[in-house]
Design an enzyme around this catalytic site. Sequence first.
Site, PDB file in Angstrom:
ATOM      1  N   TYR A 109     -23.952 -33.629 -17.466  1.00  0.00           N
ATOM      2  CA  TYR A 109     -25.363 -33.910 -17.792  1.00  0.00           C
ATOM      3  C   TYR A 109     -25.423 -35.251 -18.507  1.00  0.00           C
ATOM      4  O   TYR A 109     -24.624 -35.530 -19.412  1.00  0.00           O
ATOM      5  CB  TYR A 109     -25.941 -32.823 -18.697  1.00  0.00           C
ATOM      6  N   GLU A 198     -33.207 -38.749 -16.625  1.00  0.00           N
ATOM      7  CA  GLU A 198     -32.310 -37.597 -16.716  1.00  0.00           C
ATOM      8  C   GLU A 198     -31.533 -37.441 -15.408  1.00  0.00           C
ATOM      9  O   GLU A 198     -32.130 -37.372 -14.340  1.00  0.00           O
ATOM     10  CB  GLU A 198     -33.107 -36.324 -17.000  1.00  0.00           C
TER      11      GLU A 198
END
Length: 387
Positions: A109, A198
Amino acid sequence: MNIHEHQAKEILREFGAPVSKGIVIKSSEEIDKKISKLKDKEYVLKAQIHAGGRGKAGGVKLTKTLEELLTEAKKMMGKNLITHQTGPEGKKIKRLYIEEASSISKEFYLSCLIDRETSKIAFISSTEGGMDIEKVAAETPKKIITKKIEFKKEGPSEEEVLEIISIFNFKGKQLQDGKSLIRILYKIMIEKDASLIEINPLILSKENNLICLDAKMNFDDNAIFRRPEILKLRDLNEEESAEIEASKYDLAYIKLNGSIGCMVNGAGLAMATMDIIKLYGEEPANFLDVGGGASKEKVTAAFKLILADKNVKGILINIFGGIMRCDVLAQGVVEAAKQVNLSVPLVVRLAGTNFEEGKEILKKSNLKILSAIDLNDAAEKIVNAIK
């Protein structure tokens, strides 16, 4: 402003970030034509909506053949997709993204965003790619690192970059590619006025390549005037029609799920008004800030926006007149109420500039308007009125 995954990936590609090849399908008529040009191998079919959780809801499909891809694409286009972010009403799928499948070795992530508390750019990295970062933070916080860096035209230092990706334990080519990606994300943030980027997941393929497998980008609405290339990416199909209408009048409006419509001047006062409605046992139907210098036309538009919501059972207007004059607001309210044949309870609390004149205008309107002396009184009256 939000954009679609395929648009975010196009920006990443423009700046040199590693993304898979893909095609966009914007209508049912394009499906056969565009898929027929692909090679027969594995592809990932993705619904393009402005909401997360697509995979769990059936909005992401891995297909083995072109025949399977064609079948799944036709089933997905036009489908109503319900995820934890869309709410129970869901979102209709109006465009698809097809990209080459990747062989995944590891998932990570990575994101960067504006940290408004410190006025810095925060990078968040975690070894738990593919999961909701909120869940990781709650259950395994040691698997996340956050690095906040000062704004610098030249970008983050070598030491800062290494700290951001340290949790990934990259070596050799992976390390160089990771360092490059951090600098690319920082550059996009600055040059495109992004508020969030993101990558979830960022993957390491079995061929030892880093790939941005999914991408999300948000942009600062207040900077869109200087980013026309970003404004072109706006998809009005993904926005509330009421919020689109509100933007025409420069109104700050967000639709909610409650039954009491709110019209307030000032974001802080609007939040307080919403809070006190909840305190008295009901839910606000919207956030609506008409601003400090609203005209009669602007107030009329705001009033109509509230009443266009079929869930609204009553309206609370809370105005503290500073730049905004209470008599101007009152004129707008009366005009709008007459135009739409007001049929729900209306409570008005006025204070500040010309509030006496405003109250007199409301009184002479012959409309059924309840006047309140303060915010507590206003909230109690509107809650009782809708019951």
